[in-house]
Motif scaffolding. Structure first.
Motif, mmCIF file in Angstrom:
data_model
loop_
_atom_site.group_PDB
_atom_site.id
_atom_site.type_symbol
_atom_site.label_atom_id
_atom_site.label_comp_id
_atom_site.label_asym_id
_atom_site.label_seq_id
_atom_site.Cartn_x
_atom_site.Cartn_y
_atom_site.Cartn_z
ATOM 1 N N THR A 72 45.956 -60.260 -1.381
ATOM 2 C CA THR A 72 47.234 -60.850 -0.990
ATOM 3 C C THR A 72 47.652 -61.876 -2.027
ATOM 4 O OG1 THR A 72 46.178 -62.605 0.316
ATOM 5 C CG2 THR A 72 46.717 -60.541 1.462
ATOM 6 N N THR A 73 48.921 -62.177 -2.003
ATOM 7 C CA THR A 73 49.470 -63.180 -2.907
ATOM 8 C C THR A 73 50.371 -64.104 -2.110
ATOM 9 O OG1 THR A 73 50.757 -63.525 -4.938
ATOM 10 C CG2 THR A 73 51.440 -61.732 -3.509
ATOM 11 N N SER A 74 50.513 -65.316 -2.590
ATOM 12 C CA SER A 74 51.390 -66.293 -1.953
ATOM 13 C C SER A 74 52.678 -66.376 -2.738
ATOM 14 C CB SER A 74 50.705 -67.661 -1.895
ATOM 15 O OG SER A 74 51.511 -68.596 -1.219
ATOM 16 N N LEU A 75 53.804 -66.371 -2.029
ATOM 17 C CA LEU A 75 55.109 -66.349 -2.676
ATOM 18 C C LEU A 75 56.006 -67.388 -2.013
ATOM 19 C CD1 LEU A 75 57.125 -63.183 -3.586
ATOM 20 C CD2 LEU A 75 58.211 -64.970 -2.241
ATOM 21 N N CYS A 76 56.773 -68.112 -2.812
ATOM 22 C CA CYS A 76 57.738 -69.070 -2.262
ATOM 23 C C CYS A 76 59.037 -68.986 -3.060
ATOM 24 C CB CYS A 76 57.193 -70.497 -2.273
ATOM 25 S SG CYS A 76 56.784 -71.138 -3.902
ATOM 26 N N GLY A 77 60.157 -69.202 -2.369
ATOM 27 C CA GLY A 77 61.457 -69.087 -3.014
ATOM 28 C C GLY A 77 62.252 -70.370 -3.052
ATOM 29 N N ASP A 78 61.776 -71.427 -2.394
ATOM 30 C CA ASP A 78 62.480 -72.711 -2.427
ATOM 31 C C ASP A 78 62.238 -73.394 -3.774
ATOM 32 O OD1 ASP A 78 63.771 -75.078 -0.833
ATOM 33 O OD2 ASP A 78 61.976 -75.919 -1.787
ATOM 34 N N TRP A 79 63.286 -73.934 -4.368
ATOM 35 C CA TRP A 79 63.202 -74.501 -5.726
ATOM 36 C C TRP A 79 62.171 -75.627 -5.811
ATOM 37 C CZ3 TRP A 79 65.152 -72.900 -10.289
ATOM 38 C CH2 TRP A 79 65.159 -73.788 -11.346
ATOM 39 N N LEU A 80 62.226 -76.587 -4.892
ATOM 40 C CA LEU A 80 61.281 -77.704 -4.942
ATOM 41 C C LEU A 80 59.869 -77.237 -4.599
ATOM 42 C CD1 LEU A 80 63.328 -80.637 -3.354
ATOM 43 C CD2 LEU A 80 62.764 -80.283 -5.770
ATOM 44 N N ALA A 81 59.752 -76.263 -3.694
ATOM 45 C CA ALA A 81 58.423 -75.749 -3.351
ATOM 46 C C ALA A 81 57.791 -75.054 -4.545
ATOM 47 C CB ALA A 81 58.532 -74.785 -2.168
ATOM 48 N N ILE A 82 58.584 -74.328 -5.327
ATOM 49 C CA ILE A 82 58.051 -73.687 -6.534
ATOM 50 C C ILE A 82 57.483 -74.753 -7.468
ATOM 51 C CG2 ILE A 82 58.614 -72.321 -8.580
ATOM 52 C CD1 ILE A 82 60.862 -71.021 -6.935
ATOM 53 N N GLY A 83 58.240 -75.843 -7.660
ATOM 54 C CA GLY A 83 57.775 -76.913 -8.533
ATOM 55 C C GLY A 83 56.501 -77.548 -8.016
ATOM 56 N N TYR A 84 56.412 -77.724 -6.693
ATOM 57 C CA TYR A 84 55.200 -78.305 -6.129
ATOM 58 C C TYR A 84 53.998 -77.428 -6.423
ATOM 59 C CZ TYR A 84 51.604 -79.791 -2.946
ATOM 60 O OH TYR A 84 50.394 -80.204 -2.442
ATOM 61 N N HIS A 85 54.119 -76.124 -6.233
ATOM 62 C CA HIS A 85 52.973 -75.227 -6.440
ATOM 63 C C HIS A 85 52.611 -75.105 -7.915
ATOM 64 C CE1 HIS A 85 52.293 -73.813 -2.355
ATOM 65 N NE2 HIS A 85 53.597 -73.742 -2.191
ATOM 66 N N VAL A 86 53.601 -75.190 -8.778
ATOM 67 C CA VAL A 86 53.318 -75.102 -10.214
ATOM 68 C C VAL A 86 52.607 -76.357 -10.703
ATOM 69 C CG1 VAL A 86 54.407 -75.132 -12.502
ATOM 70 C CG2 VAL A 86 55.146 -73.458 -10.782
ATOM 71 N N GLU A 87 53.073 -77.534 -10.259
ATOM 72 C CA GLU A 87 52.571 -78.791 -10.798
ATOM 73 C C GLU A 87 51.526 -79.455 -9.916
ATOM 74 O OE1 GLU A 87 52.916 -81.335 -14.195
ATOM 75 O OE2 GLU A 87 53.683 -79.332 -13.706
ATOM 76 N N GLY A 88 51.508 -79.095 -8.628
ATOM 77 C CA GLY A 88 50.555 -79.727 -7.719
ATOM 78 C C GLY A 88 51.048 -81.043 -7.152
#
Length: 534
Positions: free
Chosen positions: A316-332
């Motif tokens: 499985t993979t985790s996917l998100c489409g919210d702009w700020l959520a993407i940044g959170y997952h990329v940067e921590g």
């Protein structure tokens, strides 16, 4: 009201008002189905159907707008609307087929034979296309029905005879063969990857360009990537190399269309408008160019094949489409205004940085992917789990595991591969609901490991106090010929615009060069450094 009586049906058509779409659709369906049941004299039956065509087309288009903007789940309320639209198209196709069969003995409508075949083909194709419009898998048997129409028309010897067709805005005429080819072209255009607007243009252009294509009997074994089809099978065009050499196989020739698309593109570059070329009065020139480029190979040349082969994958993979959520997952961590920003700080920044006049100790961002996922859950940034169906170097084919946030075509998303520790940026390539209600999605990965940066537009005013916005930077990936790029919020890109970036607390100014990709929530652009900011 007697829907079995042609005269009463004609009178009702004159009284119908298209403003009340639901009432109008119900009456039109009753007329078509009532006459199909009563089977009046073929000439009277045909007269009513032809008189109702414009009203039916308008009402059906209005109904389709209710579900065409997003992929339509089979269990949704609007699924009934889709089935209603399809049922009327299919009833019309059966009506014209019945008229042709019943008139075969008397020959009263002998001269109308090509029209009856074109109408049957047209409406059979529209019923199939509604599922593409709804981003749903085509039900079993629908391609076979379309192929049957082709076989009947081919056997008549009049498959190429053009008849009056007001719905064809450019030619005002169409043959049964051209109606058939138009549906094949639409399927070749990757309809599950198209937005509602793009798909409507593709449908219009398929009708516009169908006369430049042909269906033949001879396959060219030297061109295994050329397209052909097997009339005995329940699917659309396939590369010739995938087809057996049997009597029911036909070849597809789009070479003349390739030259036509090239000429169209040249005219657009020289200043012609899409409207003057028959590409639509409301089609923007940049969209026309982009669509022509994307259609050139599948419509005019051959199957491109996959640049990177897919391979089976599990997990499985985790996917998100919210702009700020993407940044959170990329940067921590949650995006905050950089300390170099001289404007008023956010309340969150004030609280996290200062306590009673002294700097507060900042919590370190979660170190592992698992810790970040747990923190994201608490913050409302949790990704949605999808099952990986297969993958390649350039992306994934995913299946939903449960209800998910609504996704759009070409939308930027963050995705963590099953075997990865870092989130990557991706773009939704296509969306489709299968017959069993499972959604499938194609995701194209943007090459490179992303990094969150702060960005704002450089202005001529002294003391720029505009807040920074979250953006992403992607490194060069020479193996994929991918230049370094910025991923910005949608609408930010303007050629030669200068941005101020904060990367690792360092200020840089960059000039935007060329658009590389874009979607409803992002612009990916190449850039160059302007000068270091001191």
């Amino acid at each position: 009201m007697d829907y079995h009586n042609p005269a009463e049906c004609l009178a009702l058509l004159n009284r119908l008002h298209p403003v009340n779409v639901d009432e109008c659709q119900g009456a039109l369906s009753a007329i078509v189905c009532g006459l199909l049941e009563a089977m009046p004299p073929p000439n009277q039956h045909l007269e009513v159907l032809e008189a109702a065509r414009e009203q039916i087309a308008f009402v059906q288009d209005e109904y389709a707008r209710r579900y065409a903007a997003h992929p339509l789940p089979p269990d949704s309320e609007e699924n009934k609307t889709l089935l209603t639209v399809v049922a009327l198209w299919q009833a019309l196709a059966r009506s014209y087929a019945h008229i042709a069969r019943r008139d075969a003995a008397s020959g009263t409508l002998e001269e109308q034979g090509p029209l009856l075949m074109q109408r049957r083909m047209h409406y059979t194709g529209l019923a199939l296309l509604e599922y593409l419009r709804a981003h749903r898998a085509v039900p079993a048997g629908m391609w076979a029905d379309l192929h049957e129409c082709f076989v009947v028309a081919e056997q008549s010897g009049r498959i190429r005879v053009r008849v009056n067709e007001p719905r064809n805005e450019v030619w005002k005429a169409q043959s049964a063969l051209e109606a058939y080819i138009a549906v094949l072209l639409i399927e070749l255009a990757n309809p599950y990857a198209r937005s509602e607007r793009e798909l409507q243009l593709v449908c219009d252009w398929a009708t516009r360009f169908a006369p430049y294509c042909d269906i033949g009997h001879e396959l060219d074994p030297a061109r295994p990537t050329a397209y052909g089809l097997d009339l005995a099978m329940d699917h659309a065009l396939r590369p010739v190399g995938m087809l057996k050499r049997v009597d029911t196989v036909r070849s597809f020739d789009g070479t003349r269309l390739a030259s036509q698309i090239q000429a169209m593109f040249a005219h657009l570059k020289s200043g012609a408008t899409p409207a003057s070329l028959g590409l639509g009065s409301d089609c923007p020139i940049d969209l026309a160019r982009r669509l022509l480029v994307s259609l050139y190979r599948p419509w005019g040349l051959a199957s491109a094949g996959r640049r990177f082969p897919r391979r089976g994958a599990r997990g499985t993979t985790s996917l998100c489409g919210d702009w700020l959520a993407i940044g959170y997952h990329v940067e921590g961590r949650i995006f905050e205004q950089p300390r170099a920003f001289s404007g008023p700080k956010s309340l969150r920044s004030d609280i996290s940085l200062m306590t009673f006049g002294e700097r507060a100790e900042e919590a370190a961002p979660p170190a592992s992917l698992q810790e970040r996922e747990q923190a994201a859950e608490r913050l409302g940034f949790a990704g949605v789990r999808w099952q990986v169906a297969d993958q390649s170097v350039s992306g994934f084919r995913l299946r939903q595991l449960k209800e998910h946030e609504r996704l759009e075509h070409h939308q930027l998303i963050g995705i963590c591969p099953p075997d990865g520790e870092h989130y990557l940026l991706g773009q939704i390539s296509w969306l489709m609901y299968r017959a069993d209600g499972i959604m499938e999605a194609g995701v194209q990965i943007l090459p490179g490991l992303p990094k969150v940066v702060a960005a704002r537009v450089v202005t001529l005013m002294a003391g720029n106090r505009t807040p920074y916005s979250q953006a992403f930077v992607l490194p060069e990936v020479s193996a994929l010929k991918s230049p370094p790029s910025l991923v910005l919020p949608h609408g930010w890109y303007q050629a030669n615009r200068v941005l101020e970036l904060v990367i690792d607390q360092q200020l840089r100014q960059v000039r935007l060069l060329k658009s590389l990709s874009h979607g409803p929530n992002f612009d990916q652009v190449s850039y160059e450094d302007v000068a270091p900011v001191r």
